[in-house]
Design a protein around this motif. Structure first.
Motif, short mmCIF file in Angstrom:
data_model
loop_
_atom_site.label_atom_id
_atom_site.label_comp_id
_atom_site.label_asym_id
_atom_site.label_seq_id
_atom_site.Cartn_x
_atom_site.Cartn_y
_atom_site.Cartn_z
N HIS C 268 1.44 -13.70 2.62
CA HIS C 268 2.05 -14.58 1.63
C HIS C 268 2.74 -13.77 0.54
CE1 HIS C 268 3.49 -17.88 -0.55
NE2 HIS C 268 3.11 -17.22 -1.62
N HIS C 317 -2.81 -21.24 1.83
CA HIS C 317 -2.06 -22.43 2.24
C HIS C 317 -1.48 -22.30 3.64
CE1 HIS C 317 1.66 -20.69 -0.03
NE2 HIS C 317 1.67 -20.29 1.21
N HIS C 318 -1.61 -21.14 4.24
CA HIS C 318 -1.17 -21.01 5.63
C HIS C 318 -2.27 -21.38 6.60
CE1 HIS C 318 2.65 -19.01 4.69
NE2 HIS C 318 1.98 -18.55 3.64
CU LIG Z 1 2.84 -18.75 1.82
#
Ligand SMILES: [Cu+2]
Ligand code: HEM
Lengths: 136, 378, 580
Positions: C268, C317-318
């Protein structure tokens, strides 16, 4: 440049650490090592990891402050280095807390008992036969 | 105090003739201090990356210790505290000599610098020697990463066909031979510079075998008391060991065939499902009354491939990557030593010594944590 | 400022043109002087060639993917291995684009060229390290090609376990490649941080730095902090494959979700490695081509740093559907929203900069405006995905594919092109055809939207990503998308032709073709190999009040009433004390 602000023309900036200081840091480190090893033979339960980590951190602080000259280094360098621990903490805390939450669902995936071990691996067909009776 | 004055004097010395660029000052820097500060910030940033690099393994360690404290407790018994403690001492001492070396370079004590670097190198070699004893001993017992693990509590010291210790020592023997040859040649040709380089390096290379000796002595002193019966809690479940043996031999074949059989696409999907089904099916059956005894012994027995194996995976990853860092550090120290013999460093140009020093202390710092985390678990 | 007559009587400052022996492109000859150069500008140009090659090859793979998806049952790959082929092609497309193109594109290629010049320094702090970064990149690329040659790679660019530990494609080669590329990226970032901290000439304070430098600085922080974690993750993955260490491999009681944590802790922040430099580029482009001071300089500068730091808090969030604990998902979802705030700040600042500016719709400005459109869509759809409830529906669908293409292609690639067109005259001393450049920008904008807008619709209707075949109900949208790809390809080709043509047919570029106030416009085009003879006079990077259009010579010139020149001798080195 806290300790040696007047670096004339940018030529005089070395900051040698006196030998007695180096030696006393070394002996302090050895002493702490002996303490860690010694305390390992007492059982203090779950406090154990805390004690061990505190001692290790004191040792680390000594190494950083004197052997690594951090006590005399630029504040910016110190911030740079120490901030890495904040990111490590971030990484550890999130990942561990998540593992803790989810671990009841997956752990242990494969119970390691004799017969199951064999049954769980389909390729070990020959050995599976021996465990078949138990399975049925 | 006097040393600081000496440094100042030196600085003045240099002053007269280098208002332009002294030879050690790279063209794109204005002053030696700017050059030093850049290098210093650079190395600190590099150490930051090192810490984050290791953090991955510390994270793995923390997760598995949190989930399976019993495994860590059990397996830690197999690590020899004495050897770990000795290595800690050796590394701490090398940190001292390294810090001292930095000081020598700052006050222009060239001979002292060479000596301190040689001492640091020797300690590094001793460390590796002791590690070689630790590793080879465990490999012989089959205390290996999960996939290769074959430790058998009933037969902890199987007849070994490979002499791991010799395999580790071999490159160091060649190294020692090479350095000795260099030393002889340098004496034969009366090349002062080469003599001065080769002498400390010979000592350092020989120190690997000092480490081996040290390790052997401590190990044997220990083995009577501990090594042979340290898996006490394992021998309790000795009745299991026969089946255990069966599994551990079949294990590797199973693995290999698994790896080659599984194919991409639908085929692998099918295999996966099949495996899942079978795992699930047998798991349910495991709940049955017949196996009740086995489940209890599972709780007792942590010395299995999927438990102890993972501990040793983590152990080898952490100490292995640490050892690689030691090897890299040795490379840098040799480079410094040669330059120190050449008298390259002075109070305006001691950066390389300082940077390698910082790196070396970081390696020490990591060991300071590794030692209690791996060796001192109860 | 801008078009108008030059006030008479004042001193006109223009460096003129470099001689062949000064010009960094020609001051020494022979392939070796390039391959072993320590000059950051030449290294930048070599990177540029490298990343464009990578982009071109991965682009061809993308074309294959899209052509395959023209028909529901797959149009390109046929036979029993069709799906495997498809998997390998999209994996290599993604991996090459991410690791070999987007991550090094702006920071390594353009950053190398620009950072020291913009800073007014002679070079980066560690020129040799810089060259080794480049060669690490080359080696990493070779490993990737090796993986392709050996037996392909079909894990996706994410290398998720347990599939990556069981597939028999060349995971080890590819991950070693990514490992090496990681070091290349770390060293570049490290070099830039040190350069910006210690190599600033007198007068170049933190708040006189162009925003591109702030963005590069923020990017470098992420590179240094996050990339090592990728390194260890890949190393552990290799160990997992070689000897089954049981950390990620469920077969040995490992936990694949842990792998995802490790991977996204890097990846991220890595998406900010991709986008932050683009933000920096756009800040400069918008300001220069609107001939107006950037609005909210400090907000933009600080928001870059804020994004870099906040970017470390949202990796989960992945993994909303990967089996994380309920508490963790909620925390990560909430944190994801915080990171969009600084991004939005930037967008508002750019718009405010354009407001009432005298905008010249040059090629770089066309790209910059498309960037604002496309990035806004990409960022907003990111919020859909960061919302727990909607992500349950959208995860692993084409919606995600569209989202990240809007930010990575619409954002990073478009701003890379904008930057290329903006600094091309500086890098190679040639002007390109404006009409051609604008045409390319428009075609790319249209082609891009035609390709990826339908994918949002596809995804929200349930079309999963990474599938080689699909339900016929999706056919129309897929076909629109494929046609868009062809248009996008045409646009990129036009851009390439325009740039290459300028090298041979282009007019000689003046030192300051756009009216920029940052330092790189104060040296000749192309710059001399030593950048600046003496530390340049550092002014406000966004003060255009003394820059005038010289109609006669078709160039911008700086008109100086009386500005103090920094002392030429014995400058105090601007050593940094803390961040500010
Ligand atoms: Cu991300
Ligand atoms: C504006 C703030 C952003 C937010 C809130 C955001 C949010 C998200 C979320 C929640 C996902 C996961 C979707 C899923 O897999 O279900 C995602 C995926 C992704 N995002 Fe973003 N994003 C943002 C900006 C960016 C930027 C700037 C980039 C790159 C330049 C980017 C690149 C990606 C990529 C590559 C993926 C997909 C990764 C994969 O699974 O292969 N995002 N984004």
């Amino acid at each position: 440049m806290s300790a040696h602000g007047d670096s004339k023309d940018g030529y005089d900036f070395a900051h040698p650490i006196p030998v007695p200081m180096l030696l006393s840091v070394f002996f302090a480190l050895v002493l702490l090592t002996i303490i860690t090893v010694a305390q390992a033979s007492f059982d203090i339960g779950s406090l154990d990891i805390v004690v061990v980590m505190v001692i290790a951190t004191i040792k680390a602080a000594l190494v950083m402050a004197f052997f690594m000259h951090m006590a005399y280094d630029k504040p910016f360098n110190v911030i740079v280095f120490l901030s890495s621990f904040a990111f490590v903490a971030l990484f550890l805390i999130f990942t561990m807390s998540d593992s803790k939450q989810t671990s009841p669902d997956f752990e242990p995936v494969i119970e390691e008992t004799a017969s199951m071990e064999v049954a769980a691996t389909p390729a070990a067909a020959d050995e599976a036969e021996t465990s078949e009776p138990t399975a049925e | 105090m006097s040393t600081i004055e000496a440094a100042a004097e030196n600085a003045h010395d240099a002053h007269g003739h280098d208002h332009d660029h002294p030879s050690f000052l790279a063209h794109h820097f204005d002053t030696p201090e700017q050059q030093f500060d850049s290098g210093k910030l650079g190395i600190w940033l590099f150490l930051v990356t090192e810490i984050l690099f290791f953090s991955g393994m510390f994270c793995a360690y923390a997760i598995f210790r949190m989930l399976r404290p019993d495994v860590f407790e059990g397996c830690s018994q197999f690590l020899n505290t004495k050897l770990g403690a000795i290595n800690t001492g050796v590394l701490l001492f090398s940190s001292l000599t390294m810090a001292w070396a930095v000081r020598c370079s700052q006050v222009k004590q060239d001979r002292g610098l060479v000596g301190m670097l040689a001492a640091t190198l020797s300690c590094a070699m001793i460390f590796l020697g002791v590690k070689a004893i630790e590793y080879s001993h465990k490999w012989e017992m089959g205390l290996l990463p999960a996939g290769l693990y074959f430790y058998d509590p009933a037969n902890p010291h199987p007849e070994s066909h490979t002499n791991y210790l010799f395999m580790i020592c071999l490159p160091f023997m060649i190294l020692l031979g090479g350095v000795v040859a260099w030393l002889v040649v340098s004496f034969a040709t009366k090349n002062k510079f080469h003599q001065q380089c080769a002498m400390p390096l010979t000592v350092a290379a020989a120190c690997f075998f000092v480490g081996i000796g040290l390790g052997m002595v401590l190990e044997s002193g220990d083995s009577e008391r501990a090594t042979d019966d340290h898996p006490t809690h394992v021998t309790e479940s000795i009745e299991q060991s026969e089946t255990m043996q069966l599994i551990s031999t079949g294990e590797n074949q199973v693995l290999e065939s698994l790896a080659t059989d599984s194919n991409t696409g639908i085929k692998s999907e099918l295999t996966a499902r099949q495996t899942q089904l079978e795992t699930a099916g047998s798991a349910i059956i495991q709940e049955g009354d017949e196996i009740a005894g086995a489940i209890i012994s599972v709780e007792e027995n942590v010395m299995t491939q999927r438990k102890a194996g993972v501990f040793f995976s983590i152990y080898y990853c952490m100490t292995g990557v640490h050892a690689i860092h030691i090897l890299v550090g040795i490379g840098f120290l040799v480079w410094l030593l040669v330059r120190a013999v050449r008298k390259d460093f002075n109070p305006q140009y001691f950066g390389p010594v300082d940077y390698v020093g910082l790196y070396w202390h970081l390696v020490d710092l990591i060991w300071i944590y590794l030692f209690p985390l791996l060796y001192l678990i109860r | 400022m801008s078009a108008g007559s030059i006030p008479s009587g004042d001193q006109i400052k223009d460096p003129g043109y470099p001689t062949a022996s000064e010009n960094y492109l020609t001051n020494s000859k022979g392939a070796l002087t390039w391959l072993l150069t320590l000059d950051h500008k030449r290294i930048g140009v070599m990177y540029l060639i490298g990343v464009m090659t990578a982009f071109f090859s991965a682009g061809l793979l993308a074309l294959l993917i899209r052509l395959h998806l023209f028909r529901p049952d797959g149009a390109v790959f046929t036979g029993p291995e069709a799906n495997n082929w498809y998997n390998q092609v999209f994996t290599l497309h993604g991996a090459i684009m991410v690791f070999l193109f987007i991550i090094p594109s702006i920071p390594a290629a353009l950053g190398n060229f620009l950072v020291p010049v913009m800073l007014g320094a002679k070079d980066v702090a560690f020129p040799r390290l810089n060259l080794s970064s480049f060669y690490l990149w080359v080696f990493g690329a070779i490993f990737f090609v090796g993986a392709l040659m050996a037996s392909g790679l079909d894990t996706g660019w994410t290398f998720y376990t347990p599939y990556s530990t069981t597939t028999d494609t060349s995971v080890i080669l590819a991950t070693s490649g990514a490992f090496i590329l990681g070091f290349s990226s770390i060293f570049t970032g490290l070099n830039f941080i040190v350069t910006i901290n210690t190599m600033r000439p007198p007068g170049m304070t933190w708040f006189r730095m162009p925003l591109f430098l702030w963005a590069t600085y923020a990017t470098s922080i992420i590179q240094v902090l996050a990339t090592p974690v990728l390194g260890i993750t890949l190393l552990l993955l290799i160990a997992e494959r070689v000897m089954h260490i049981g950390i990620f491999d469920p077969e040995f009681n490992g936990d694949p979700v842990t792998f995802q944590h490790f991977f996204w802790f890097y990846s991220h922040p890595a998406v900010y490695i991709m986008i932050l430099p683009a933000f920096g580029v756009i800040s400069d482009l918008i300001s220069v081509h609107s001939h107006k001071r950037i609005f909210g300089y400090r907000f933009i500068a600080y928001s870059s740093i804020a994004i870099a730091l906040l970017g470390f808090l949202v990796w989960g969030h992945h993994m909303f559907t990967a089996g994380m604990g309920p508490m963790t998902t909620i925390i990560f979802s909430a944190l994801t929203f915080t990171v969009s705030v600084p991004s939005a700040i930037k967008v508002f600042n750019w718009l405010a900069t354009m407001y009432k500016g005298s905008i010249s719709l040059t090629t770089p400005m066309c790209f910059a405006i498309s960037f604002i459109f496309l990035f806004t869509i990409g960022g907003l759809t990111g919020l859909h995905l960061g919302t727990l409830a909607t992500d349950m529906h959208l995860h692993d669908t084409y919606f995600v594919v569209a989202h990240f293409h809007y930010v990575m292609v619409g954002g990073t690639l478009v701003s890379f092109l904008g930057a290329l067109f903006h600094w091309w005259p500086k890098m190679f001393g040639k002007m390109y055809s404006e009409a051609g450049g604008r045409l390319a920008a428009v075609i790319i904008f249209l082609g891009f939207n035609l390709t990826f807008l339908p994918q949002f619709v596809l995804g929200s209707r349930g079309m999963p990503r990474r599938y080689a075949t699909y339900d016929p109900e999706f056919q129309t949208l897929h076909q629109v998308s494929t046609l868009g790809t062809l248009l996008l390809g045409v646009g990129l080709l036009v851009a390439l032709v325009v740039l290459l043509r300028s090298l041979f047919k282009g007019e000689r570029a003046p030192a300051n073709p756009w009216g920029g106030a940052t330092l790189e416009w104060q040296c000749t085009s192309p710059p001399p190999f030593y950048n600046f003879e003496r530390p340049p006079a550092v002014g406000d990077p966004y003060d255009f009040s003394d820059i005038f259009w010289d109609t006669e010579n078709e160039r911008y010139v700086t008109v100086e009433p009386d500005r103090k020149i920094a002392p030429a001798e014995q400058p105090e080195p601007a050593h940094a004390e803390g961040t500010h």
